[in-house]
Design an enzyme around this catalytic site. Structure first.
Site, PDB file in Angstrom:
ATOM      1  CG  ASN A  90       7.051 -13.958  15.648  1.00 50.57           C
ATOM      2  OD1 ASN A  90       8.240 -13.947  15.308  1.00 50.57           O
ATOM      3  ND2 ASN A  90       6.126 -14.648  14.993  1.00 50.57           N
ATOM      4  CD1 TRP A  91      10.604  -8.741  17.902  1.00 45.12           C
ATOM      5  CD2 TRP A  91      12.841  -8.679  17.705  1.00 45.12           C
ATOM      6  NE1 TRP A  91      11.098  -8.106  19.016  1.00 45.12           N
ATOM      7  CE2 TRP A  91      12.475  -8.060  18.925  1.00 45.12           C
ATOM      8  CE3 TRP A  91      14.193  -8.758  17.376  1.00 45.12           C
ATOM      9  CZ2 TRP A  91      13.423  -7.521  19.806  1.00 45.12           C
ATOM     10  CZ3 TRP A  91      15.130  -8.233  18.251  1.00 45.12           C
ATOM     11  CH2 TRP A  91      14.757  -7.613  19.457  1.00 45.12           C
ATOM     12  CE  LYS A  92       4.784 -12.458  12.427  1.00 43.77           C
ATOM     13  NZ  LYS A  92       3.512 -12.364  11.733  1.00 43.77           N
TER      14      LYS A  92
ATOM     15  CG  HIS B 234       4.042 -18.113  13.423  1.00 46.23           C
ATOM     16  ND1 HIS B 234       3.735 -17.640  12.168  1.00 46.23           N
ATOM     17  CD2 HIS B 234       3.708 -17.127  14.294  1.00 46.23           C
ATOM     18  CE1 HIS B 234       3.257 -16.410  12.282  1.00 46.23           C
ATOM     19  NE2 HIS B 234       3.231 -16.075  13.561  1.00 46.23           N
TER      20      HIS B 234
ATOM     21  CD  GLU C 281       4.139 -15.097   9.457  1.00 45.29           C
ATOM     22  OE1 GLU C 281       5.273 -15.019   9.968  1.00 45.29           O
ATOM     23  OE2 GLU C 281       3.245 -14.252   9.668  1.00 45.29           O
TER      24      GLU C 281
ATOM     25  CD  GLU D 215       0.107 -15.802  16.236  1.00 41.34           C
ATOM     26  OE1 GLU D 215       0.437 -14.754  16.774  1.00 41.34           O
ATOM     27  OE2 GLU D 215       0.765 -16.344  15.338  1.00 41.34           O
TER      28      GLU D 215
ATOM     29  N   GLY E 101      -1.159  -9.726  10.577  1.00 43.07           N
ATOM     30  CA  GLY E 101      -0.572  -8.717   9.702  1.00 43.07           C
ATOM     31  C   GLY E 101      -1.587  -8.002   8.825  1.00 43.07           C
TER      32      GLY E 101
ATOM     33  CB  SER F  67      -4.166  -7.127  13.772  1.00 41.28           C
ATOM     34  OG  SER F  67      -3.819  -7.532  12.453  1.00 41.28           O
TER      35      SER F  67
ATOM     36  N   GLY G  85       3.174  -9.449  16.446  1.00 39.42           N
ATOM     37  CA  GLY G  85       4.113  -9.365  15.334  1.00 39.42           C
ATOM     38  C   GLY G  85       4.519  -7.917  15.092  1.00 39.42           C
ATOM     39  N   GLY G  86       3.870  -7.287  14.128  1.00 43.15           N
ATOM     40  CA  GLY G  86       4.240  -5.938  13.693  1.00 43.15           C
ATOM     41  C   GLY G  86       4.453  -4.940  14.819  1.00 43.15           C
TER      42      GLY G  86
HETATM   43  P1  13P Z   1       0.781  -9.264  13.664  1.00 39.88           P
HETATM   44  O1  13P Z   1       0.747  -8.772  15.076  1.00 39.88           O
HETATM   45  O2  13P Z   1       1.713  -8.487  12.780  1.00 39.88           O
HETATM   46  O3  13P Z   1      -0.593  -9.414  13.097  1.00 39.88           O
HETATM   47  O4  13P Z   1       1.409 -10.750  13.703  1.00 39.88           O
HETATM   48  C1  13P Z   1       0.904 -11.679  14.579  1.00 39.88           C
HETATM   49  C2  13P Z   1       1.804 -12.858  14.615  1.00 39.88           C
HETATM   50  O5  13P Z   1       1.897 -13.610  13.662  1.00 39.88           O
HETATM   51  C3  13P Z   1       2.601 -13.072  15.822  1.00 39.88           C
HETATM   52  O6  13P Z   1       3.206 -14.328  15.814  1.00 39.88           O
END
Ligand code: 13P
Length: 252
Positions: A10-12, A96, A98, A168, A174, A214, A235-236
């Site tokens: 997920n590149w956000k 998600h 967020e 999640e 993050g 993470s 994510g990251g």
């Molecule tokens: P991180 O891997 O940066 O913690 O993010 C997880 C995430 O929200 C994937 O959708």
């Protein structure tokens, strides 16, 4: 029942056009050696078509991070499921954390988005997870139970085949502070049990449950070793080719 591991990035709201295409090309080049796993990336809307073109002919799928619950019309700023499909997306993220916490999406809206996506022929990753306060107060299971029941309302057992779950925990996203294998195992088995209750034992066993929060190349093996963990939503660490390749290739 063996479930094929599913690793998703997920590149956000990260990367620009050039670095997104370069990342997609690096992944596509390596994907020729991958077997026995599904891989997908979720770029920002505006790059979807171009990333889908970069990945054409590879086994990597492209998904959207969000979708409108409406089909079409006067909904300024929204993007419909049919439009996403039209530019090459085959999947969409729903719920998600967020979207839930920063943009106020509740379980009913998440459910309408999920139906919009399934109705247009897109597969869905439905994200669920508790906050740190909910975990501390012992309400992790009721919170996730509610997200599942309301999020999946009206989804038939047949359509469940097109849904992946992603656990999640909000506090692990993050933060570099991923859930322990024991915590992940407890929630994943709770989710599997809930699905068996809503649907059937057989349907429940076919659903893949990803962990997200993470995930890195150095913890993917331990996480994949946990019962009922069928992949990861990253994510990251999905923004950089070597980091994401380490996860995709370390997963099995
Ligand atoms: P991180 O891997 O940066 O913690 O993010 C997880 C995430 O929200 C994937 O959708």
């Amino acid at each position: 029942m063996t479930r094929k591991p599913f690793l998703a990035g997920n590149w956000k709201m990260n990367l620009d056009r050039r670095s997104g295409v370069a990342l997609a090309q690096a992944l596509a080049a390596r994907s020729v050696t991958w077997t026995g796993r599904d891989v997908a990336v979720f770029p920002p809307f505006v790059y979807l078509a171009e990333i889908a073109r970069s990945l054409a002919g590879s086994s990597i799928a492209v998904g959207a991070q969000n979708v409108s619950d409406e089909k079409s019309g006067a909904f300024t700023g929204e993007v419909s499921a049919a439009m996403l499909k039209d530019v090459g997306a085959t999947l969409v993220l729903c719920g998600h954390s967020e979207r839930r916490h920063l943009y106020g999406e509740d379980d009913r809206l998440v459910n309408r988005k999920l139906h919009a996506a399934l109705g247009a022929g897109l597969d869905v990753i439905l994200c669920v997870g508790e906050t740190a306060e909910e975990r501390q107060s012992g309400s992790t299971e009721p919170r996730i139970g509610r997200q599942l029941t309301l999020g999946l309302a009206g989804v038939s057992e047949d359509d469940l085949e097109r849904v992946t779950l992603a656990y999640e925990p909000v506090w692990a996203i993050g933060t570099g502070n991923n859930a322990t294998p024991a915590q992940v195992g407890d929630v994943h088995s709770y989710i599997r049990g809930m699905l068996a209750g809503i649907y059937s034992d057989m349907a429940s066993k076919a659903v893949r449950i990803q962990y997200g929060g993470s995930v890195k190349a150095d913890n993917i093996k331990a996480l994949m070793g946990v019962a009922n963990v069928d992949g990861a939503l990253v994510g990251g660490a999905s923004l950089q080719s070597e980091a994401f390749l380490g996860i995709v290739e370390g997963a099995l």
